[in-house]
Design a protein around this motif. Sequence first.
Motif, PDB file in Angstrom:
ATOM      1  N   LEU A 178       0.829  -1.221   0.000  1.00 33.73           N
ATOM      2  CA  LEU A 178       0.000   0.000   0.000  1.00 33.73           C
ATOM      3  C   LEU A 178       0.858   1.263   0.000  1.00 33.73           C
ATOM      4  O   LEU A 178       0.333   2.377  -0.011  1.00 33.73           O
ATOM      5  CB  LEU A 178      -0.945   0.008   1.208  1.00 33.73           C
ATOM      6  CG  LEU A 178      -1.982  -1.116   1.230  1.00 33.73           C
ATOM      7  CD1 LEU A 178      -2.902  -0.959   2.435  1.00 33.73           C
ATOM      8  CD2 LEU A 178      -2.811  -1.144  -0.056  1.00 33.73           C
TER       9      LEU A 178
ATOM     10  N   ALA B  99       3.386   4.278  -1.252  1.00 37.67           N
ATOM     11  CA  ALA B  99       3.498   5.065  -2.482  1.00 37.67           C
ATOM     12  C   ALA B  99       4.496   4.376  -3.405  1.00 37.67           C
ATOM     13  O   ALA B  99       5.447   3.735  -2.945  1.00 37.67           O
ATOM     14  CB  ALA B  99       3.998   6.465  -2.153  1.00 37.67           C
ATOM     15  N   SER B 100       4.265   4.489  -4.702  1.00 34.26           N
ATOM     16  CA  SER B 100       5.252   3.947  -5.638  1.00 34.26           C
ATOM     17  C   SER B 100       5.243   4.806  -6.897  1.00 34.26           C
ATOM     18  O   SER B 100       4.186   5.296  -7.311  1.00 34.26           O
ATOM     19  CB  SER B 100       4.973   2.476  -5.941  1.00 34.26           C
ATOM     20  OG  SER B 100       4.186   2.304  -7.058  1.00 34.26           O
ATOM     21  N   PRO B 101       6.434   5.033  -7.492  1.00 36.09           N
ATOM     22  CA  PRO B 101       6.499   5.964  -8.622  1.00 36.09           C
ATOM     23  C   PRO B 101       5.591   5.521  -9.768  1.00 36.09           C
ATOM     24  O   PRO B 101       5.684   4.385 -10.231  1.00 36.09           O
ATOM     25  CB  PRO B 101       7.978   5.945  -9.022  1.00 36.09           C
ATOM     26  CG  PRO B 101       8.584   4.784  -8.313  1.00 36.09           C
ATOM     27  CD  PRO B 101       7.738   4.462  -7.143  1.00 36.09           C
ATOM     28  N   HIS B 102       4.701   6.413 -10.184  1.00 44.99           N
ATOM     29  CA  HIS B 102       3.709   6.136 -11.234  1.00 44.99           C
ATOM     30  C   HIS B 102       2.923   4.861 -10.950  1.00 44.99           C
ATOM     31  O   HIS B 102       2.443   4.207 -11.861  1.00 44.99           O
ATOM     32  CB  HIS B 102       4.385   6.089 -12.611  1.00 44.99           C
ATOM     33  CG  HIS B 102       4.932   7.417 -13.028  1.00 44.99           C
ATOM     34  ND1 HIS B 102       4.231   8.312 -13.807  1.00 44.99           N
ATOM     35  CD2 HIS B 102       6.102   8.021 -12.742  1.00 44.99           C
ATOM     36  CE1 HIS B 102       4.949   9.398 -13.982  1.00 44.99           C
ATOM     37  NE2 HIS B 102       6.079   9.258 -13.332  1.00 44.99           N
TER      38      HIS B 102
ATOM     39  N   GLY C  18      10.807   4.344  -4.075  1.00 46.53           N
ATOM     40  CA  GLY C  18       9.527   3.644  -3.893  1.00 46.53           C
ATOM     41  C   GLY C  18       9.700   2.342  -3.116  1.00 46.53           C
ATOM     42  O   GLY C  18       8.840   1.965  -2.304  1.00 46.53           O
TER      43      GLY C  18
ATOM     44  N   CYS D  35       9.854   3.213   0.429  1.00 43.42           N
ATOM     45  CA  CYS D  35       8.510   3.449   0.979  1.00 43.42           C
ATOM     46  C   CYS D  35       7.879   2.125   1.403  1.00 43.42           C
ATOM     47  O   CYS D  35       7.278   2.007   2.487  1.00 43.42           O
ATOM     48  CB  CYS D  35       7.613   4.131  -0.061  1.00 43.42           C
ATOM     49  SG  CYS D  35       8.108   5.806  -0.528  1.00 43.42           S
TER      50      CYS D  35
ATOM     51  N   ARG E 153      -3.647   6.415   3.723  1.00 43.01           N
ATOM     52  CA  ARG E 153      -2.692   7.259   2.986  1.00 43.01           C
ATOM     53  C   ARG E 153      -2.924   7.140   1.480  1.00 43.01           C
ATOM     54  O   ARG E 153      -2.906   6.056   0.918  1.00 43.01           O
ATOM     55  CB  ARG E 153      -1.253   6.826   3.291  1.00 43.01           C
ATOM     56  CG  ARG E 153      -0.188   7.703   2.642  1.00 43.01           C
ATOM     57  CD  ARG E 153       1.035   6.900   2.230  1.00 43.01           C
ATOM     58  NE  ARG E 153       0.673   5.845   1.298  1.00 43.01           N
ATOM     59  CZ  ARG E 153       0.545   6.027  -0.023  1.00 43.01           C
ATOM     60  NH1 ARG E 153       0.763   7.205  -0.553  1.00 43.01           N
ATOM     61  NH2 ARG E 153       0.189   5.011  -0.821  1.00 43.01           N
ATOM     62  N   HIS E 154      -3.153   8.249   0.834  1.00 41.20           N
ATOM     63  CA  HIS E 154      -3.248   8.288  -0.625  1.00 41.20           C
ATOM     64  C   HIS E 154      -2.566   9.578  -1.075  1.00 41.20           C
ATOM     65  O   HIS E 154      -2.509  10.553  -0.329  1.00 41.20           O
ATOM     66  CB  HIS E 154      -4.713   8.322  -1.088  1.00 41.20           C
ATOM     67  CG  HIS E 154      -5.557   7.233  -0.503  1.00 41.20           C
ATOM     68  ND1 HIS E 154      -5.327   5.898  -0.767  1.00 41.20           N
ATOM     69  CD2 HIS E 154      -6.628   7.276   0.332  1.00 41.20           C
ATOM     70  CE1 HIS E 154      -6.224   5.167  -0.114  1.00 41.20           C
ATOM     71  NE2 HIS E 154      -7.013   5.980   0.568  1.00 41.20           N
TER      72      HIS E 154
ATOM     73  N   ARG F 202      -3.848  14.935  -5.012  1.00 44.09           N
ATOM     74  CA  ARG F 202      -3.460  15.861  -6.086  1.00 44.09           C
ATOM     75  C   ARG F 202      -4.483  16.981  -6.274  1.00 44.09           C
ATOM     76  O   ARG F 202      -4.450  17.703  -7.256  1.00 44.09           O
ATOM     77  CB  ARG F 202      -3.274  15.092  -7.399  1.00 44.09           C
ATOM     78  CG  ARG F 202      -2.188  14.029  -7.337  1.00 44.09           C
ATOM     79  CD  ARG F 202      -1.905  13.379  -8.676  1.00 44.09           C
ATOM     80  NE  ARG F 202      -0.863  12.367  -8.569  1.00 44.09           N
ATOM     81  CZ  ARG F 202      -1.078  11.092  -8.245  1.00 44.09           C
ATOM     82  NH1 ARG F 202      -2.301  10.673  -8.027  1.00 44.09           N
ATOM     83  NH2 ARG F 202      -0.066  10.239  -8.146  1.00 44.09           N
TER      84      ARG F 202
ATOM     85  N   GLN G 130       1.358  15.351  -1.850  1.00 40.00           N
ATOM     86  CA  GLN G 130       1.546  14.900  -3.234  1.00 40.00           C
ATOM     87  C   GLN G 130       3.027  14.932  -3.569  1.00 40.00           C
ATOM     88  O   GLN G 130       3.687  15.965  -3.434  1.00 40.00           O
ATOM     89  CB  GLN G 130       0.790  15.793  -4.223  1.00 40.00           C
ATOM     90  CG  GLN G 130       1.042  15.386  -5.677  1.00 40.00           C
ATOM     91  CD  GLN G 130       0.506  16.377  -6.703  1.00 40.00           C
ATOM     92  OE1 GLN G 130      -0.039  17.425  -6.337  1.00 40.00           O
ATOM     93  NE2 GLN G 130       0.655  16.058  -7.970  1.00 40.00           N
ATOM     94  N   HIS G 131       3.557  13.814  -4.010  1.00 40.70           N
ATOM     95  CA  HIS G 131       4.937  13.783  -4.500  1.00 40.70           C
ATOM     96  C   HIS G 131       5.018  14.635  -5.762  1.00 40.70           C
ATOM     97  O   HIS G 131       4.109  14.591  -6.587  1.00 40.70           O
ATOM     98  CB  HIS G 131       5.342  12.351  -4.851  1.00 40.70           C
ATOM     99  CG  HIS G 131       5.161  11.387  -3.727  1.00 40.70           C
ATOM    100  ND1 HIS G 131       6.200  11.018  -2.914  1.00 40.70           N
ATOM    101  CD2 HIS G 131       4.073  10.738  -3.277  1.00 40.70           C
ATOM    102  CE1 HIS G 131       5.743  10.164  -2.009  1.00 40.70           C
ATOM    103  NE2 HIS G 131       4.456   9.979  -2.204  1.00 40.70           N
ATOM    104  N   MET G 132       6.109  15.376  -5.928  1.00 44.56           N
ATOM    105  CA  MET G 132       6.280  16.221  -7.128  1.00 44.56           C
ATOM    106  C   MET G 132       7.726  16.122  -7.593  1.00 44.56           C
ATOM    107  O   MET G 132       8.595  16.793  -7.037  1.00 44.56           O
ATOM    108  CB  MET G 132       5.940  17.679  -6.803  1.00 44.56           C
ATOM    109  CG  MET G 132       4.508  17.872  -6.369  1.00 44.56           C
ATOM    110  SD  MET G 132       4.055  19.606  -6.313  1.00 44.56           S
ATOM    111  CE  MET G 132       3.884  19.956  -8.057  1.00 44.56           C
ATOM    112  N   ASN G 133       7.950  15.283  -8.595  1.00 41.80           N
ATOM    113  CA  ASN G 133       9.341  14.995  -8.961  1.00 41.80           C
ATOM    114  C   ASN G 133       9.712  15.367 -10.396  1.00 41.80           C
ATOM    115  O   ASN G 133      10.663  14.815 -10.944  1.00 41.80           O
ATOM    116  CB  ASN G 133       9.633  13.519  -8.680  1.00 41.80           C
ATOM    117  CG  ASN G 133       9.687  13.310  -7.185  1.00 41.80           C
ATOM    118  OD1 ASN G 133      10.523  13.892  -6.518  1.00 41.80           O
ATOM    119  ND2 ASN G 133       8.757  12.551  -6.656  1.00 41.80           N
ATOM    120  N   GLN G 134       8.978  16.322 -10.946  1.00 42.22           N
ATOM    121  CA  GLN G 134       9.317  16.741 -12.308  1.00 42.22           C
ATOM    122  C   GLN G 134      10.768  17.241 -12.367  1.00 42.22           C
ATOM    123  O   GLN G 134      11.474  17.000 -13.353  1.00 42.22           O
ATOM    124  CB  GLN G 134       8.377  17.873 -12.755  1.00 42.22           C
ATOM    125  CG  GLN G 134       6.938  17.473 -12.953  1.00 42.22           C
ATOM    126  CD  GLN G 134       6.081  17.711 -11.728  1.00 42.22           C
ATOM    127  OE1 GLN G 134       6.495  17.387 -10.622  1.00 42.22           O
ATOM    128  NE2 GLN G 134       4.894  18.246 -11.909  1.00 42.22           N
TER     129      GLN G 134
END
Length: 367
Positions: free
Chosen positions: A46, A48-51, A88, A91, A143-144, A147, A306-310
């Motif tokens: 459960l 978080a994982s990238p994309h 990830g 996490c 946890r979610h 966005r 919200q993760h923000m990794n641009q």
Amino acid sequence: MTAAGLVSYRAFDNGVMDAGSGAPYDAWTHWRTDPTPVGAVGAAILAASPHNQQGWAFRVTAQAVDVFADPTREMPMTDPLRREHHVGLGCAIENLVLGLLARGYHSEVILMPSAADPTHVASVTLTSVEATSSSLHDAIGDRHSNRGPYEHGQVADAVLGELAGPAGDGGVRVHWLTSTAEKKAFSTIVIEATQAIIEDRGQSEEFFIRFRNNRDDIDRFRDGVTLDGQGLAPLTLTLAKLLPAYSRAEGDQFWLDQTRTVHTATAAAFGVVTVTDADDPRLRLAGGRLLQRVHLGATSRGLGMQHMNQVTERIDREHEQSLPASFAPRLRELLPAGVVPLVAFRLGTPVRASRPSPRRPLKDVVL
Ligand SMILES: Cc1cc2nc3c(=O)[nH]c(=O)nc-3n(C[C@H](O)[C@H](O)[C@H](O)COP(=O)(O)O)c2cc1C
């Protein structure tokens, strides 16, 4: 097909009625039921994982849980140096350790235990102790990624300090950006990095093919980012599900608009997880554990994250393609000397609740 028929077909096909329920979402309701170490893996997935690629696998015995990276779930355009892939996994390791303790197992965690096998990212040896839950553990199922918009206003420095906890070895800590000037500077580079990603065909396409646009794909793949995860208002979400699916260009434009008008514009604070060496897999995993703790702590306090990794995605892409470094020096300027950015996120009091994302079944990730 008539217009009404088309709309009701899209409503059915796109899960207007059954959002957040059904087999792809089962993991969110069953994560506490199994008292064995396999049950703790149910908590780990459960994370978080990238994309939402869920690039993990677990081997479970009575004495240990071993965590492996799944190289088939990497994203070579977006994450060419595997930075996010490792974060990830960190996490998931954090959720695993919390889930084990709540089941009466103390974990001794060794990161990257095998020089011969770089996919073996953690060996977790178990000893029996009294089962202990915690507010972080209790937040796992709530946890979610949020966005959506956040309320105006600050999060108290004391709360930010509690969320981040003490600094770890290897410069693993959260650096907060809270002043108007810092937030503006970070927002500007995030928006520019988003623009650079959508102008980079490889990165844009890699993201687009992993976006799950309809319920059939969610049922089939049980991964990826979905419309339900975009933090939209209920009516906008329903309309988005009924209208024809976005093209790649439309999706990119939506993302850029959301980044500018919602994600950066309504952040109460940005956090950057720093390390002394962003190429060191152990520090990436440790940074991922910290990131997950911050997210769980935020969840338990009713805060959205919200993760923000641009920016780091562009830093790695530019490095890998031997392009001039247009983002690394600018982000570095916002950080203390001696550390580099690992990953970043925004935080605030959310206007609306976030929704769960799909998860692959345990049988697919337990070896
Ligand atoms: C290392 C890492 C990087 C991520 N980067 C982003 C990002 O740049 N933008 C974003 O919206 N979400 C990002 N996410 C969040 C994931 O998309 C999210 O965790 C995943 O879709 C599962 O959804 P959930 O967090 O709601 O369970 C990232 C997550 C991790 C662990």
